[in-house]
Design an enzyme around this catalytic site. Structure first.
Site, PDB file in Angstrom:
ATOM      1  N   PHE A 140     -19.362  13.315   4.244  1.00 23.76           N
ATOM      2  CA  PHE A 140     -18.634  12.755   3.098  1.00 23.76           C
ATOM      3  C   PHE A 140     -19.106  11.336   2.828  1.00 23.76           C
ATOM      4  O   PHE A 140     -19.406  10.572   3.747  1.00 23.76           O
ATOM      5  CB  PHE A 140     -17.134  12.746   3.393  1.00 23.76           C
ATOM      6  N   ASP A 178       0.855  -1.181   0.000  1.00 25.82           N
ATOM      7  CA  ASP A 178       0.000   0.000   0.000  1.00 25.82           C
ATOM      8  C   ASP A 178       0.895   1.237   0.000  1.00 25.82           C
ATOM      9  O   ASP A 178       2.105   1.135   0.256  1.00 25.82           O
ATOM     10  CB  ASP A 178      -0.887  -0.040   1.253  1.00 25.82           C
ATOM     11  N   LYS A 179       0.326   2.395  -0.293  1.00 26.65           N
ATOM     12  CA  LYS A 179       1.129   3.621  -0.299  1.00 26.65           C
ATOM     13  C   LYS A 179       0.945   4.418   0.987  1.00 26.65           C
ATOM     14  O   LYS A 179       1.859   4.566   1.774  1.00 26.65           O
ATOM     15  CB  LYS A 179       0.780   4.492  -1.509  1.00 26.65           C
ATOM     16  N   THR A 197      -2.640   1.337  -4.663  1.00 26.78           N
ATOM     17  CA  THR A 197      -3.122   2.468  -3.893  1.00 26.78           C
ATOM     18  C   THR A 197      -4.455   2.956  -4.432  1.00 26.78           C
ATOM     19  O   THR A 197      -4.815   2.694  -5.585  1.00 26.78           O
ATOM     20  CB  THR A 197      -2.088   3.616  -3.926  1.00 26.78           C
TER      21      THR A 197
END
Length: 1074
Positions: free
Chosen positions: A472, A362-363, A606
């Site tokens: 959100f 993952d980033k 990602t």
């Protein structure tokens, strides 16, 4: 009547609140553990052999099979019982945690396991929810509370939950109103119940003094418990090889048993070899020849069964279990800032760390720190940079008079300050002074936010009356707030991804802002666009009405809310954009480069946008500046995706080599194109990926990450994969890979709990693979093959002996020796080797990643090494048997009184030579000697001699027969026997050492070159050795120049040089012989 009549109501039974992660109980441990252990082929095989020995007359005692089997079963049961006891201990800590429950009108302190459905529970700030609760009241006026779910999903952001009761039940506690809590009555007080009112077990209360909630799901019925995913059993490549070797040795066993049975009956069929009159068969035996044939076959099977190493499994388990502690003890894997050590969640995959071919990472939070810092912004088409805490515009001086620009700047900063869900909390008591201390200094403020981006923005800027929050969601990819200014004006501030804000903007510098957003992304910054809208009183009244109707809807609430949000967030005026930096972790670039040198391909998976992901890949060294970047992005149909893949494959095949050097290619794939590629063009996609040095997948969903890992796992080459991540969105990828590694985030623990190993920083991955993985693989590969080797040495003389005793099933060894060979005489040296062996210094392994290639693709457990060890075992067995036979043949007297050796003396001589040889063979394989190695190696030989002297030198009253009485003492009293032992041991090991020396000279691996550099050419003080013989051997084994050796060699510990001194000794003997 919908309700049952009085007297017919049966109360529903709910689960208690105990969490159970353990596998056994006191009552089912023995049967359940025995069942699991006898599912193993070797254990079940030895159980059958033991039962056969009990039922028929066999040449060996049932103890010879029963005792080792009992030892293996017992040790394994103790290990598994201890691990399960640790799980019970952890469960008891959770289940026994103190909680407060409302009962009889007051708060009662009890244990977590005693909570029942319907109980009203009080939870204080920073406490974890003990059950799934429906929020009833909060100390806040609006009845809301703030919760972090980091322990559930790895997200450190703060989420808002609202009470399920109107007006928070008047904030509830007036001495705990519901003394008689009736669910049916209280339902009329509830708002429409939704997920925003359900507090999940494992989440933590933040920024709220206390809340009250009713328990609705308890124990194993909570969402956290229901989401426990039973991990699929991961099996290492070594375990698969071990099972293959076991099948081959079972075939050898069957072959030897069948051949011996056939030869026995072939001999008995010849008239000239009639048995003596005292051993003739009876009439009954002649008539039941078929039954006797099967009985003889089973007897030979029992006689040769020790070729299957039953103690291999228990030794491997002990090696993995004990060896896993070294990872936690390694101070190089300790992160001082967070006080976190590496942890091992499963020890079954230690050696798999040395076989990794693909790393999926993952980033955010894995390659980066997941700590956002405000860097740049764009306001009305003008770029600003953060310099010493101030926003400096490009192309304008600080005192440039521009009233309109300053107005827009002020409005932009208001949007940044107001459009968020950040909560501010001061470390304070409940005193009247508030956040101020007595000396007038304000206490440190603590910020809680729904995302790290907005937390960074709020910290960089600096409040209005909040009216509504439009939360959100991933579909809209934006969030908004409606606020009232001091003048009474109603404003909407919106922020989100540029793809969701720019199309909804009708005014502002849209084109310039889009250019600035792309520039920010190329710098590796995370971007957000910000816009606003003014409402007239009529518009705001209409909006408030629609929001209330949508939020109180009993059906299709989410769809109605989405429609209202879209109605509100339109006709926006664009203010600008922000760029927030997510800083790279320390030594990420060096780690990725080391992985590449080790032959490991790195894929970054990602969810970030294309430009940001490429920029971070370039900055962290995943992509090189000189690398040819290929793209597979923004494809909408299968046909265009397939055509692009074919073009990329053609391009890769044409441009692979240019100007005598290999061109490196990097591939960028987005989520939509990846979905199309995985649907119908998997083979084509894999061909493209395999020809690329690095692959970057952006805009990835969590399930897509797992699909990519599975695609590589199931490819024809079946490479070993490793996945590393820090969040809940990485769990599926971590569980799918052969080896899953979790990064210990600040609070998130979901990735760590579901991983096989956990480390605090990405940079620790290099030592975990290159040092620990390398050592674990070398150790267990040698352990497995050595076990098969020593058992071939053990049982082959028994097979050869049958040719001299006319297949009468006479044993060559005493039954006590048969039992103790694997348990006592030869077990400890290989176990200690498998725990402490270091064939190359750890610093060399970490500084020279290319050495990792020498062990890749299961190089030390392939067919060739297995064949070598097996042939070596048969060769040594033949030397043991025929060397002893030639010495004692023709009835030669080897004692001073003229007395000859007997059957048991011959077998003891073979056994003595065998014990010494296999132990010395282990010594030759050892490069790193500690006092423990010396103790168990030479101690095992000494123990054998002392045990044999006591066993054969004393008449033990509890033994029915004692065939070995005085046999060993008689053997050691013969000088010829001592000479034979020394001669046979040297003859066995001499060929093996010469083979090693020749191979190291003709086909040295990188690891062997590193060993020579360490041991011969450089002194501990980095000076050149002056010993002529050692220098000659150095050049014999390693053909590089002195200058290269001196440049590449670190300091050496003399403990690494033992094997090479053996080599020098044997080469000196060869020189004298010539």
């Amino acid at each position: 009547n919908r309700f049952p009549q009085h007297g017919h109501y049966v109360p529903q039974k709910f689960a208690d609140n105990r969490i159970i992660s353990s596998k056994y109980t006191v009552w089912n441990f023995v049967p359940k553990n025995l069942f699991e252990q006898f599912r193993r082929v070797a254990n079940f095989y030895f159980l059958i052999i033991f039962l056969v020995q009990l039922m028929i007359d066999t040449p060996t005692s049932p103890i010879t099979s029963g005792l080792p089997l009992f030892f293996v079963i017992t040790v394994t049961a103790i290990k598994q019982g201890y691990e399960d006891w640790l799980r019970h201990k952890a469960d008891n800590e959770v289940n026994g945690a103190p909680v407060y429950v409302v009962r009889s009108g007051g708060l009662v302190k009890t244990r977590s396991k005693n909570i029942r459905v319907g109980d009203i529970v009080r939870v204080a700030k920073d406490e974890t929810f003990p059950v799934d609760l429906v929020l009833l009241s909060s100390d806040r006026v609006d009845g809301s509370c703030h919760v972090t779910t980091a322990s559930l999903d790895g997200e450190t952001n703060l989420k808002v939950w609202v009470t399920a009761m109107e007006n928070g039940a008047a904030n509830f506690p007036t001495k705990y109103k519901p003394t008689s809590f009736k669910m049916r009555i209280c339902l009329f007080l509830f708002r429409p119940l939704g997920p925003e009112s359900l507090l999940l077990r494992g989440a933590r209360l933040k920024n709220t003094k206390e809340i009250f909630g009713v328990a609705v799901y308890t124990g194993m019925e909570t969402k956290m418990a229901l989401n426990y995913k039973s991990k699929s059993q991961k099996r290492s490549a070594v375990e698969k090889s071990m099972n293959s070797f076991l099948i081959i040795y079972l075939m050898i066993l069957l072959f030897e048993a069948i051949l011996s049975t056939i030869l026995k009956y072939a001999w008995q069929a010849e008239e000239k070899w009639d048995e003596p009159w005292y051993n003739e068969k009876t009439e009954h035996e002649r008539n039941s020849s078929k039954v006797i044939f099967i009985s003889d076959f089973l007897a030979f099977l029992v006689l040769y069964n020790f070729i299957i190493p039953i103690s291999l499994y228990v030794t491997v388990e002990m090696q993995k279990f004990l060896g896993s502690f070294f990872i936690g003890w390694d101070l190089d894997l300790y992160h001082e800032e967070t006080n976190q050590r590496a942890q091992v969640n499963t020890s079954d995959l230690n050696e798999e760390l040395g076989q990794v071919e693909y790393v999926f990472t993952d980033k955010t939070g894995t390659l980066t720190e997941n700590e956002m810092q405000f860097r740049e912004c764009s306001i009305n088409g003008i770029k600003y940079q953060e310099v010493n805490g101030k926003l400096t515009p490009e192309g304008f001086s600080e005192d440039s008079p521009d009233g309109n620009r300053h107005n827009l700047e002020e409005l932009f900063l208001k949007a940044v300050c107001l459009c968020h869900t950040v909560q501010v909390n001061a470390d304070q008591t409940d005193s009247a002074d508030g956040p101020w201390h007595a000396n007038g200094i304000i206490s440190p403020l603590e910020y809680y936010a729904s995302s790290p981006d907005e937390k960074a923005l709020v910290e960089a800027a600096s409040r209005y009356k909040l009216l509504h929050v439009l939360e959100f969601d991933p579909n809209r990819r934006r969030m908004s707030v409606i606020v009232e200014s001091p003048s009474g004006e109603k404003l909407l501030f919106t922020k989100g991804a540029e793809s969701s804000i720019l199309p909804r903007s009708k005014s502002g510098e849209i084109d310039k802002t889009r250019i600035h957003v792309d520039e920010f992304a190329l710098k590796g910054l995370r971007t957000l666009c910000i816009a606003y809208r003014r409402f007239t009183p009529e518009e705001y009244q209409e909006i408030g009405k629609r929001l209330h109707e949508a939020r109180t809807a009993l059906q299709q609430r989410e769809e109605r809310l989405a429609d209202v949000f879209n109605f509100i967030e339109r006709d926006l005026e664009l203010l600008g954009a922000t760029g927030v930096e997510d800083k790279l972790q320390e030594k990420v670039q060096e780690t990725i480069e080391a992985l590449r040198l080790a032959g490991i391909k790195v894929w970054v998976l990602t969810g970030d946008k294309h430009e940001t992901a490429v920029s971070v890949s370039l900055s962290c060294g995943h992509f090189h500046r000189t690398m040819n970047i290929l793209e597979l992005v923004q494809h909408k149909s299968d046909s265009t995706c397939a055509e692009q893949l074919r073009q990329l494959l053609t391009l890769l095949s044409l441009n692979r080599i240019k100007e005598d050097h290999v061109i490196q290619h990097g591939l960028v794939v987005d989520g939509t194109s990846l979905s199309l590629a995985l649907r119908e063009h998997e083979k084509l996609f894999m061909e493209v990926c395999k020809n690329c040095s690095a692959v970057l997948c952006c805009r990835m969903a969590p399930l897509q990450k797992a699909k990519v890992v599975r695609l590589l796992k199931t490819s024809p080459e079946k490479p070993i994969t490793l996945a590393i991540g820090d969040g809940a969105n990485d769990v599926s990828m971590i569980q799918e890979a052969h080896v899953g590694i979790g990064i210990m985030g600040k609070e998130g623990r979901q990735a760590v709990r579901n991983s096989d190993y956990a480390i605090a920083r990405f940079k620790f991955l290099s030592k975990l693979l290159f040092v620990h993985g390398h050592f674990y693989y070398i150790r267990i590969a040698t352990l497995v093959q050595y076990f098969f080797y020593k058992n071939v040495c053990f049982i082959t003389p028994q097979f050869l002996y049958q040719f001299f005793c006319l297949f009468s099933q006479q044993t060559l060894y005493d039954s006590v020796y048969l039992t103790l060979y694997n348990i006592c005489f030869t077990s400890l040296p290989v176990l200690i080797y498998s725990l402490f062996e270091q064939h190359v210094h750890p610093h060399v392994l970490q500084s020279k990643p290319v050495l990792y290639r020498d062990i890749s693709k299961n190089a030390h457990l392939g067919f060739k090494p297995f064949l070598y060890w097996t042939i070596l075992g048969f060769f040594h067995a033949f030397v043991f048997f025929y060397g002893s036979y030639l010495l004692m043949g023709e009835d030669t007297s080897l004692l001073g009184n003229g007395q000859m050796f007997g059957n048991w003396t011959f077998g003891t001589l073979v056994f003595t030579v065998m014990v010494i040889t296999v132990t010395m063979k282990m010594a030759l394989e050892t490069h790193f000697w500690t006092w423990i190695n010396h103790f168990v190696t030479w101690g095992s030989i000494v123990f054998y001699f002392i045990f044999s002297l006591f066993y054969g030198g004393i008449i033990w009253p509890f033994l029915h027969t004692q065939d070995m009485y005085f046999v060993f003492v008689q053997l050691l009293s013969s000088g010829s026997a001592w000479f034979a032992i020394i001669l046979i041991v040297v003859a066995c090991l001499f060929i093996d050492v010469v083979k090693k020396v020749l191979y190291r000279h003709l086909q040295p691996t990188s690891t062997e070159k590193a060993q020579v550099m360490l041991c011969f050419c450089i002194q501990p003080d980095n000076s050149l050795r002056n010993d002529f013989s050692e220098i000659c051997l150095c050049f014999l084994l390693f053909s590089d120049s002195y200058e290269e050796v001196i440049q590449q060699s670190p300091n050496c510990s003399n403990s690494y040089c033992l094997w090479f001194h053996f080599s020098a000794f044997y080469l000196f003997i060869l020189f004298l012989l010539n």
